[in-house]
Scaffold this motif. Structure first.
Motif, short mmCIF file in Angstrom:
data_model
loop_
_atom_site.label_atom_id
_atom_site.label_comp_id
_atom_site.label_asym_id
_atom_site.label_seq_id
_atom_site.Cartn_x
_atom_site.Cartn_y
_atom_site.Cartn_z
N GLN A 45 0.83 -1.20 0.00
CA GLN A 45 0.00 0.00 0.00
C GLN A 45 0.87 1.26 0.00
N VAL A 46 1.93 1.25 0.81
CA VAL A 46 2.84 2.39 0.86
C VAL A 46 3.51 2.58 -0.50
N PHE A 47 3.94 1.48 -1.11
CA PHE A 47 4.61 1.57 -2.41
C PHE A 47 3.65 2.05 -3.50
N SER A 48 2.41 1.63 -3.44
CA SER A 48 1.43 2.07 -4.43
C SER A 48 1.21 3.58 -4.33
N ARG A 51 4.25 5.39 -5.71
CA ARG A 51 4.27 5.41 -7.18
C ARG A 51 3.31 6.46 -7.73
N ARG A 52 2.13 6.56 -7.11
CA ARG A 52 1.15 7.56 -7.56
C ARG A 52 1.71 8.98 -7.37
N ASP A 53 2.34 9.20 -6.23
CA ASP A 53 2.92 10.52 -5.96
C ASP A 53 4.02 10.85 -6.96
N LEU A 54 4.88 9.87 -7.25
CA LEU A 54 6.01 10.13 -8.14
C LEU A 54 5.58 10.26 -9.59
N ASN A 55 4.42 9.73 -9.94
CA ASN A 55 3.89 9.91 -11.28
C ASN A 55 3.29 11.30 -11.47
N THR A 56 2.97 11.96 -10.34
CA THR A 56 2.32 13.27 -10.40
C THR A 56 3.29 14.41 -10.14
N PHE A 57 4.21 14.19 -9.20
CA PHE A 57 5.11 15.25 -8.77
C PHE A 57 6.57 14.84 -8.94
N GLN A 58 7.43 15.83 -9.05
CA GLN A 58 8.87 15.57 -9.10
C GLN A 58 9.41 15.51 -7.67
N LEU A 81 12.75 16.58 -1.17
CA LEU A 81 11.90 17.71 -1.51
C LEU A 81 10.93 17.27 -2.60
N TYR A 82 9.65 17.54 -2.40
CA TYR A 82 8.65 17.35 -3.45
C TYR A 82 8.52 18.66 -4.21
N LEU A 83 8.46 18.56 -5.53
CA LEU A 83 8.47 19.75 -6.38
C LEU A 83 7.24 19.76 -7.28
N TYR A 84 6.64 20.94 -7.44
CA TYR A 84 5.49 21.10 -8.31
C TYR A 84 5.70 22.39 -9.10
N TYR A 182 7.11 17.53 2.71
CA TYR A 182 6.10 16.58 3.17
C TYR A 182 5.42 15.92 1.97
N PRO A 183 5.18 14.62 2.05
CA PRO A 183 4.48 13.93 0.96
C PRO A 183 3.15 14.60 0.64
N PRO A 184 2.67 14.49 -0.59
CA PRO A 184 1.47 15.23 -1.02
C PRO A 184 0.24 15.03 -0.15
N GLY A 185 0.08 13.84 0.44
CA GLY A 185 -1.12 13.57 1.22
C GLY A 185 -1.05 14.01 2.67
N ILE A 186 0.05 14.62 3.09
CA ILE A 186 0.21 15.01 4.50
C ILE A 186 -0.37 16.41 4.72
N PRO A 187 -1.38 16.54 5.60
CA PRO A 187 -1.93 17.87 5.87
C PRO A 187 -0.97 18.69 6.72
N PRO A 188 -1.07 20.02 6.68
CA PRO A 188 -0.17 20.85 7.49
C PRO A 188 -0.43 20.69 8.97
N GLN A 189 0.63 20.70 9.75
CA GLN A 189 0.55 20.66 11.20
C GLN A 189 1.25 21.90 11.75
N ARG A 190 0.91 22.27 12.98
CA ARG A 190 1.48 23.48 13.57
C ARG A 190 3.01 23.46 13.54
N HIS A 191 3.62 22.31 13.86
CA HIS A 191 5.08 22.25 13.93
C HIS A 191 5.74 22.23 12.55
N HIS A 192 4.97 22.01 11.50
CA HIS A 192 5.54 22.00 10.15
C HIS A 192 6.04 23.39 9.74
#
Length: 269
Positions: A45-48, A51-58, A81-84, A182-192
């Motif tokens: 599940q983590v790998f899937s 793969r989806r994230d890497l197909n969408t973002f650099q 670093l995730y890049l868009y 942060y990976p695309p699916g991670i919502p912002p947190q105060r400490h971020h």
């Protein structure tokens, strides 16, 4: 722990061959965390999702030659670093970080326009955090001057904060660059947000504070810049305005007072 792994095994050749006991012994981890790490490394599940994230973002990692040199040299640089958007902007120079209050005065835009627009038109890249107030104004000033800008987020690309900047986010991804550790699916947190500030200051030679209260979060970025050995600039303001107390105090403490564009250019040269 990741840094220790990279030190012991720079190519990570052994990572997927470690047993649960190997993780526990090699990295002195408690049982619960050891089990969690092992399961994640062997989760389909983590790998899937990856793969989806890497197909969408650099992405760029500290193992890549394209990782920005300025950022690589800071304490605790981000591993990934995730890049868009336009990833070429990561290596753009010269560049300047611009930070400040989320509730600027009516004079803030005039200050920024007078000082930053000449830099932008000379090819300077502006880095900020896409927050309300000074951050968003800095990005929009770069856009309106047909310049270059990078936004550093405190969450993943699928959870834009604040929501009022969603249209700005879309515009930046089309012609500029948005970055998150942060990976695309991670919502912002105060400490971020304090964490991402080290990237804002770390990507540039200096940080300019436009307006900030005495206990402003922008001063976290300033502390990061000082720790990184970068230049710190501040625009002075009226002593009767709370929004400029932080800038005036910074100048008292040694930040370079900025009244015109040349004050920044002089330090770059």
């Amino acid at each position: 722990m990741i840094r220790k792994m990279l030190h012991d095994d720079p190519a990570l050749n052994r990572l997927y061959h470690y047993s649960v006991d190997d993780f526990r012994v090699l990295f002195s981890l408690p049982d619960k965390r050891t089990t969690m790490i092992y399961q994640d490394l062997h989760s389909s599940q983590v790998f899937s999702q990856l793969r989806r994230d890497l197909n969408t973002f650099q992405t760029v990692t500290i193992l890549d030659n394209t990782y920005p040199a300025l950022l690589r040299n800071i304490p605790d640089c981000p591993i990934v670093l995730y890049l868009y958007g336009d990833s070429n902007l990561l290596s753009h120079a010269p560049s300047l970080s611009v930070v400040g209050t989320r509730n600027p005065t009516n004079d803030a835009y005039t200050k920024m326009n007078n000082i930053l627009t000449p830099l932008i038109k000379e090819g300077w890249l502006i880095v900020s955090g896409m927050a309300m107030g000074i951050d968003a104004m800095a990005h929009r000033l770069a856009l309106s001057s047909t310049g270059k800008t990078i936004a550093i987020l405190g969450g993943g690309f699928q959870h834009i904060y604040p929501r009022s900047n969603r249209s700005l986010f879309r515009t930046l991804t089309e012609t500029q660059l948005v970055v998150s550790e942060y990976p695309p699916g991670i919502p912002p947190q105060r400490h971020h947000f304090p964490e991402r500030n080290r990237i804002i200051s770390g990507l540039t030679f200096g940080t300019l504070v436009v307006e900030a209260k005495e206990r402003s979060g922008s001063l976290i970025t300033v502390n990061q810049a000082l720790e990184q050995g970068r230049e710190v600039f501040a625009i002075p303001g009226s002593p009767t305005q709370p929004e400029t107390e932080g800038c005036n105090k910074m100048i008292q403490d040694g930040a370079k007072l900025v009244q015109k564009t040349y004050d920044i250019v002089e330090e770059w040269h």
